[in-house]
Design a protein around this motif. Structure first.
Motif, short mmCIF file in Angstrom:
data_model
loop_
_atom_site.label_atom_id
_atom_site.label_comp_id
_atom_site.label_asym_id
_atom_site.label_seq_id
_atom_site.Cartn_x
_atom_site.Cartn_y
_atom_site.Cartn_z
N GLN A 25 0.83 -1.21 0.00
CA GLN A 25 0.00 0.00 0.00
C GLN A 25 0.86 1.26 0.00
O GLN A 25 0.53 2.26 -0.66
CB GLN A 25 -0.92 -0.01 1.24
CG GLN A 25 -2.00 -1.07 1.23
CD GLN A 25 -3.03 -0.83 0.14
OE1 GLN A 25 -3.17 0.29 -0.40
NE2 GLN A 25 -3.77 -1.89 -0.21
N THR A 26 1.98 1.21 0.74
CA THR A 26 2.88 2.36 0.78
C THR A 26 3.45 2.64 -0.61
O THR A 26 3.50 3.80 -1.07
CB THR A 26 4.03 2.09 1.77
OG1 THR A 26 3.49 1.92 3.07
CG2 THR A 26 5.03 3.27 1.77
N ARG A 60 0.82 4.20 -2.82
CA ARG A 60 0.61 5.63 -2.54
C ARG A 60 1.73 6.48 -3.16
O ARG A 60 1.47 7.55 -3.73
CB ARG A 60 0.54 5.87 -1.03
CG ARG A 60 -0.77 5.43 -0.40
CD ARG A 60 -0.96 6.05 0.98
NE ARG A 60 0.10 5.66 1.91
CZ ARG A 60 0.06 4.56 2.67
NH1 ARG A 60 -0.99 3.76 2.60
NH2 ARG A 60 1.05 4.29 3.49
N TYR A 61 2.95 6.01 -3.04
CA TYR A 61 4.08 6.73 -3.65
C TYR A 61 3.88 6.85 -5.16
O TYR A 61 4.14 7.88 -5.78
CB TYR A 61 5.40 6.02 -3.37
CG TYR A 61 5.87 6.17 -1.94
CD1 TYR A 61 5.41 7.20 -1.12
CD2 TYR A 61 6.79 5.26 -1.39
CE1 TYR A 61 5.85 7.32 0.19
CE2 TYR A 61 7.23 5.38 -0.08
CZ TYR A 61 6.74 6.42 0.71
OH TYR A 61 7.18 6.54 2.00
N GLU A 78 1.00 6.81 -6.80
CA GLU A 78 -0.11 7.73 -7.08
C GLU A 78 0.32 9.18 -6.87
O GLU A 78 -0.25 10.11 -7.47
CB GLU A 78 -1.30 7.40 -6.18
CG GLU A 78 -1.97 6.06 -6.54
CD GLU A 78 -3.04 5.68 -5.55
OE1 GLU A 78 -3.09 6.30 -4.45
OE2 GLU A 78 -3.84 4.76 -5.85
N MET A 79 1.33 9.41 -6.02
CA MET A 79 1.84 10.75 -5.77
C MET A 79 2.88 11.15 -6.84
O MET A 79 3.47 12.23 -6.78
CB MET A 79 2.48 10.82 -4.39
CG MET A 79 1.46 10.68 -3.25
SD MET A 79 2.24 10.44 -1.64
CE MET A 79 3.21 11.95 -1.50
#
Length: 377
Positions: free
Chosen positions: A153-154, A157-158, A160-161
Motif C-alpha cells: 500500500q505504501t 501511494r508513492y 499515485e503521488m
C-alpha cells in the motif's frame, strides 16, 4: 576260596557297570558339552531394525520408533527418511529347523508388538498439540501477510503521488502474498482435518522392519553384517497370543552346510519333528539346556566373533499346554532360544521371564509349536 569269591564279586560288579553303561549309551542321552558342541552352529543371533508407520484416516502418514517408559513416542516424525536414518534395533535368538533356511524365533523378536491403546492416547495428545501449532502458524502467516500488505500500500501511494516506484518490487510483494495465502489455506485445511476428521478407530498401525542373522564365531561390526550378508524374511507369525512364535527364512533359501538343524520331540510335521512321542513327557526337576545369546551383542561380541552361550536348569513346575517353567537363567536377547532335553531334542522355545527374576523363565511347549508348524512345507 576267598580269591574265587572276590573274583566272582568283581566280575558281578563289572557286569553291572557294563549293563548300566550300555543302558545309558542306548538311551541316547548326552552330556551338556556334547549337546553344546554339536548344536551351537544351528543357533543364530537375530537383528531386527524397525520403526512404526501410522496411517491417519486422511491418508497422512506419521512415523516413530517406539514408546519409552514414560509412555511418550520416540523419534516421532512426519518424515519417513528421518526415522529410516535412526530406527530402533533389537536382538534375539533363532535356530534352524530345516535345510532350506527356516528359523524359529519369538514373535516379539520378528514383529515387535505395540500397545495400540497407549499409542492412540499419545496420538491424541500429539494431535491436540498439532492443532495448537497450526493455530499459531495461522497467526504468524496473518502477521506476515499484513506486513507485506502495508509495504504494498505504501508503494502504491508513492506511485499515485508521482514518485518513482519499482514495479518489480510490487510484483515481488504480491507473489509473496500469494505464497502465504496458499500456506494459510493448507494449514487451515490440515487443522480442520485433524479437528473434525480424525477417527482413532480408523487409524492403521504397522511395523516396517528389516531382519538378518549372524552365526557363532563370525565377527560383526555393523547392522550390515546381519542385514546385507544374511537377510531374512518373515514366513509366518503365530496369531495365538499364548504362542509367541515366528518363522523366518533366509532369503537364500539355504541353511549353511555346517549349521546344525534342530528337531522337535514327538509327533508332528515330519519335516520338523522326530516322531519320538515318549521323549516329549516332561517332568518336575528334569534337566534342560538352553543355547542362545543372552544380552545380545553385549555378551556375544568377542575378539573371535560372536559367541553363543549355554545355560542350564531344571523344570520347576508341572508343565501344561501353555508354558514350561524352568530355572534356566536368562536376560534380554535369549528370546527365541531352543530349550533342549538330555537327548538334544527341542522341548520348548524360550520366550519370557518371571517378573522380578532372571532365574525363572518360561518356554513355549512343543504342543504349541506343533500347531504352529503343522501346515508349513
Amino acid at each position: 576260596m576267598i580269591i574265587k569269591q572276590k573274583c566272582k564279586k568283581a566280575a558281578f560288579l563289572g557286569g553291572m557297570f557294563l549293563v548300566i553303561f550300555l543302558l545309558v549309551a542306548c538311551s541316547g542321552k548326552k552330556d551338556a558339552e556334547e549337546i553344546f558342541n554339536s548344536q551351537k552352529s544351528g543357533v543364530v543371533l537375530v537383528l531386527n531394525k524397525f520403526y512404526y508407520e501410522v496411517e491417519m484416516p486422511s491418508g497422512q502418514k506419521l512415523f516413530f520408533k517406539g514408546i519409552n517408559n514414560n509412555g511418550e513416542l520416540e523419534g516421532f516424525t512426519a518424515d519417513e527418511r528421518e526415522v529410516q536414518q535412526n530406527p530402533a534395533m533389537l536382538n534375539g535368538t533363532g535356530f534352524f529347523i530345516s535345510e532350506d533356511g527356516l528359523l524359529v524365533t519369538n514373535r516379539h523378536v520378528a514383529a515387535t508388538d505395540i500397545d495400540e491403546k497407549q499409542l492412540k492416547q499419545q496420538l491424541q495428545r500429539i494431535i491436540r498439540s498439532a492443532i495448537l501449532q497450526y493455530a499459531y502458524a495461522q497467526q504468524q502467516l496473518e502477521v506476515q501477510y499484513d506486513q507485506l500488505e502495508q509495504q504494498r500500500q505504501t508503494l502504491i501511494r508513492y506511485y499515485e503521488m508521482g514518485q518513482n516506484v519499482d514495479i518489480a518490487q510490487v510484483r515481488q510483494i504480491q507473489a509473496e502474498q500469494e505464497r502465504i495465502k496458499a500456506l494459510y489455506q493448507n494449514v487451515t485445511a490440515n487443522a480442520r482435518n485433524l479437528r473434525y476428521n480424525t477417527n482413532f478407530n480408523d487409524i492403521s498401525i504397522h511395523v516396517v522392519c528389516a531382519l538378518g542373522i549372524s552365526y557363532d564365531g563370525v565377527k560383526v561390526q555393523s547392522p550390515a553384517d546381519f542385514l546385507d550378508k544374511n537377510p531374512c524374511e518373515i514366513i509366518k507369525i503365530s496369531p495365538d497370543k499364548d504362542a509367541d512364535l515366528a518363522l523366518l527364512q533366509l532369503k537364500s533359501r539355504k541353511t549353511p552346510e555346517n549349521a546344525y538343524v534342530f528337531q522337535f520331540a514327538g509327533e508332528g510335521n515330519k519335516k520338523f519333528f522326530n516322531g519320538k512321542e515318549s521323549e516329549t513327557k516332561l517332568k518336575i526337576d528334569q534337566q534342560l539346556y538352553m543355547i542362545g545369546y543372552n544380552a545380545g551383542l553385549v555378551l556375544a561380541n568377542t575378539e573371535k566373533g560372536i559367541s553363543v552361550q549355554m545355560t542350564s536348569g531344571r523344570i520347576t513346575q508341572t508343565p501344561d499346554n501353555d508354558r514350561v517353567l524352568y530355572s534356566i537363567p536368562t536376560v534380554q536377547g535369549s528370546s527365541g532360544s531352543p530349550v533342549v532335553d538330555e537327548y538334544g531334542n527341542v522341548v520348548a522355545v524360550n520366550f519370557a521371564k518371571l517378573a522380578g527374576s532372571d532365574n525363572f523363565n518360561f518356554g513355549i511347549p512343543v504342543s504349541r509349536v506343533r500347531e504352529f508348524l503343522k501346515d508349513v512345507k
